[in-house]
Design a protein around this motif. Sequence first.
Motif, mmCIF file in Angstrom:
data_model
loop_
_atom_site.group_PDB
_atom_site.id
_atom_site.type_symbol
_atom_site.label_atom_id
_atom_site.label_comp_id
_atom_site.label_asym_id
_atom_site.label_seq_id
_atom_site.Cartn_x
_atom_site.Cartn_y
_atom_site.Cartn_z
ATOM 1 N N LEU A 176 33.562 23.028 42.710
ATOM 2 C CA LEU A 176 33.190 24.343 43.231
ATOM 3 C C LEU A 176 33.856 25.441 42.423
ATOM 4 C CD1 LEU A 176 33.501 23.827 47.110
ATOM 5 C CD2 LEU A 176 31.406 23.813 45.737
ATOM 6 N N VAL A 177 33.291 26.666 42.561
ATOM 7 C CA VAL A 177 33.879 27.877 41.995
ATOM 8 C C VAL A 177 34.038 28.858 43.136
ATOM 9 C CG1 VAL A 177 33.624 29.772 40.371
ATOM 10 C CG2 VAL A 177 32.788 27.508 39.757
ATOM 11 N N ALA A 178 35.304 29.234 43.447
ATOM 12 C CA ALA A 178 35.566 30.276 44.442
ATOM 13 C C ALA A 178 35.679 31.598 43.695
ATOM 14 C CB ALA A 178 36.846 29.981 45.212
ATOM 15 N N LYS A 179 34.813 32.561 44.048
ATOM 16 C CA LYS A 179 34.762 33.820 43.300
ATOM 17 C C LYS A 179 35.048 34.984 44.256
ATOM 18 C CE LYS A 179 31.728 34.485 40.088
ATOM 19 N NZ LYS A 179 30.460 34.749 39.344
ATOM 20 N N ILE A 180 36.004 35.839 43.838
ATOM 21 C CA ILE A 180 36.322 37.073 44.567
ATOM 22 C C ILE A 180 35.922 38.251 43.689
ATOM 23 C CG2 ILE A 180 38.130 38.504 45.587
ATOM 24 C CD1 ILE A 180 39.720 36.006 46.164
ATOM 25 N N ARG A 181 35.155 39.163 44.247
ATOM 26 C CA ARG A 181 34.825 40.427 43.569
ATOM 27 C C ARG A 181 35.466 41.558 44.377
ATOM 28 N NH1 ARG A 181 30.956 43.120 40.508
ATOM 29 N NH2 ARG A 181 29.874 41.178 40.043
ATOM 30 N N ILE A 182 36.226 42.416 43.686
ATOM 31 C CA ILE A 182 36.812 43.594 44.334
ATOM 32 C C ILE A 182 36.258 44.814 43.618
ATOM 33 C CG2 ILE A 182 38.919 44.811 44.941
ATOM 34 C CD1 ILE A 182 40.391 42.168 44.881
ATOM 35 N N ASP A 183 35.449 45.596 44.331
ATOM 36 C CA ASP A 183 34.795 46.754 43.736
ATOM 37 C C ASP A 183 35.796 47.888 43.553
ATOM 38 O OD1 ASP A 183 32.493 45.312 43.892
ATOM 39 O OD2 ASP A 183 31.798 46.256 45.748
ATOM 40 N N GLY A 184 35.818 48.469 42.349
ATOM 41 C CA GLY A 184 36.670 49.629 42.077
ATOM 42 C C GLY A 184 38.148 49.319 42.093
ATOM 43 N N ALA A 185 38.512 48.058 41.895
ATOM 44 C CA ALA A 185 39.925 47.680 42.010
ATOM 45 C C ALA A 185 40.764 48.328 40.920
ATOM 46 C CB ALA A 185 40.079 46.160 41.954
ATOM 47 N N LEU A 232 33.689 37.438 48.812
ATOM 48 C CA LEU A 232 34.317 36.122 48.633
ATOM 49 C C LEU A 232 33.266 35.067 48.936
ATOM 50 C CD1 LEU A 232 36.584 34.095 48.243
ATOM 51 C CD2 LEU A 232 37.311 34.521 50.599
ATOM 52 N N ARG A 233 32.878 34.297 47.910
ATOM 53 C CA ARG A 233 31.855 33.266 48.080
ATOM 54 C C ARG A 233 32.200 32.058 47.216
ATOM 55 N NH1 ARG A 233 27.187 34.316 50.640
ATOM 56 N NH2 ARG A 233 26.179 32.570 49.565
ATOM 57 N N PHE A 234 31.645 30.908 47.588
ATOM 58 C CA PHE A 234 31.783 29.675 46.832
ATOM 59 C C PHE A 234 30.445 29.347 46.171
ATOM 60 C CE2 PHE A 234 35.511 29.361 49.398
ATOM 61 C CZ PHE A 234 36.400 28.561 48.699
#
Length: 625
Positions: free
Chosen positions: A602-611, A592-594
């Motif tokens: 801003l862009v708030a980005k969530i990456r979930i690996d293998g979701a 979770l980073r901006f």
Amino acid sequence: MKTRKSIFARLAIPNSVIILVVFFVAFLFIGILNYRLSVDKEQSTLEAFLTSSISSVDNRLRDIARVSLICFADERTQDIIQNYDSYSYNRQLESAAYLQNLMLSMITIRNDISGVYIFNKRSLIYKYDWGTGLRAGSSLTDSAWRPADGDSIWEYISGCKLTVGGLPDFIRLSSSAPARGEHHLYMAREVKSFSPHKGIGYILLLSPMLDLRQTIEQHLTDDSFYIVVDRQGTIICETYGRYTGQMFADIYPDIDLEGWVGESGLKSCDIDDVRYMADTMVSDYSGLTLLIGRPAAAVFGGTWRLLVLIIIISAGAVLCSVFFTLLQTRHVLKPIKMLSKTMENIGRDIHVTLPVTTEDESGRLIASFNHMMDTINKLISLEYETTIRLQEVQLQQREMQLLYLRSQINPHFLYNTLDTIRMKAALEGNSQVAEMIMMMVDFFRLSVGNNELTVPLKREAKLIQVYMQLMKCRHPGLNDFYDIDHSLDEMQIPSLILQPLVENSIMHGLKSIGYKGNIILRVYRDAENPVDILIEVTDNGVGLSSERLEQMNHALERRKPPPGMNDREHSHIGLVNVASRLQALYPGGFELRFYPNCGGGLVAKIRIDGAVGATEQEDNIGTVD
């Protein structure tokens, strides 16, 4: 059956081998380095000798060749050569006196020309030498120095032909003249008239070979040898004067002189059963090849003496090192050997104590062993109890963390109260308030209507749409857009992780510009790894400075609010809670980073690996009451 080796043997033997190998490698390196230095030094010395000697020889030949040009530069000399035979006796004497004065003015200060002879097409008409005279009936026919018609050698050195040999037959010797067998250098040039340009005679210059040898030897050491060879392979001169005038290939058949000229570096050869290190150089001016060499024993004598000394000193050092290494290794390993024997019997007696005789690593090891034996039974039971208790605490802590981060609002009471208010507003004819309350009911039903840890993506997206409808009732300047991959609608994601991101964009990105702007929600697969999903919430608000943005991202990594947050910045706490919930459900498999938005905000980005691959597994997690 395996052979048991003591630790002493396992240490002493490799250490001894390492010392020997290091010695051998060092000796080999020093030997090669010393050899290369000797070769490079000798090559530099020989190259300097070659360059100096060739330059001196060329200058000498060039000066001699200049003297022969007098017959071209002086008109009276040209007239004498063409008409000498038609002169009276007295005029011939006058011509001889003129030529004598002319030649004396050019060569009396020189010591490299011992004779000057001028011929017309039939006979000798002038001579200048010492202790010699002209033989009666002298003829130029078949003279060694005289070029034949079409002779390519004629253009050897500045238009002069270079020849080596004894005195010619047409010179009569006197008591003071050199022996006829002594070699001289002959430089002969054909004399041509001005107009018409044709041959009218020759001029022959003699130079003692001794002068040429002295010219070369002044640049060499006493133990050097040299050989000068012309373009036809004839030896012009050499160190001892034994083979002058002979073919080099006949005297030294094992030396490929032409091949040497094209190679760089020193070459080895045998001269009179002595091994020499030699090098060659060819003159660009005269075409003469000079070979210079020095005895290999003189070149490498110092190297071999140094290597022998190094071997003797190193051998003594190696023997002493190996002996003391073995002795010290045995002493150091004595406590270790005692400890080893004790540990072999540990099964029969665990109440054993060894004496500590040293304060080094082996002493500390024995002391630790004694302490270990005293506490080993307590540690076994304590280890099992502590492990079980720690596992229980960790499970409780994780469960409490998930429960704490989950909203605890009682949904049934909230639904009933809001529905009562909605009905009262509808009965009173306020449809707009009733519609807003209905959206509020939908929002709370989606957000706190169940206790599931994960929900389908489409449910979270619906929650955001309802939330944005409520916010647009309050702030009409807001716009929301959605770009969602509908193949992911049923994918399970943690509940309530999108609303704090949207709220943060509105409260901190668009508030200062009057709540006018765009909120964009994107959900898509990672192009490089389709099992990973990316969720982006983008606004075009005021954004953050690079320093503040870095503080925010660092706070999300530490799961703590950023420094300097005031009490009203509740969305920051919500963001930290989102990061904490993601950490609890996907330890090590999320981000979770901006990031700055290129259009502002801003862009708030969530990456979930293998979701995507883990969706089926989420169904088995269960619910929390």
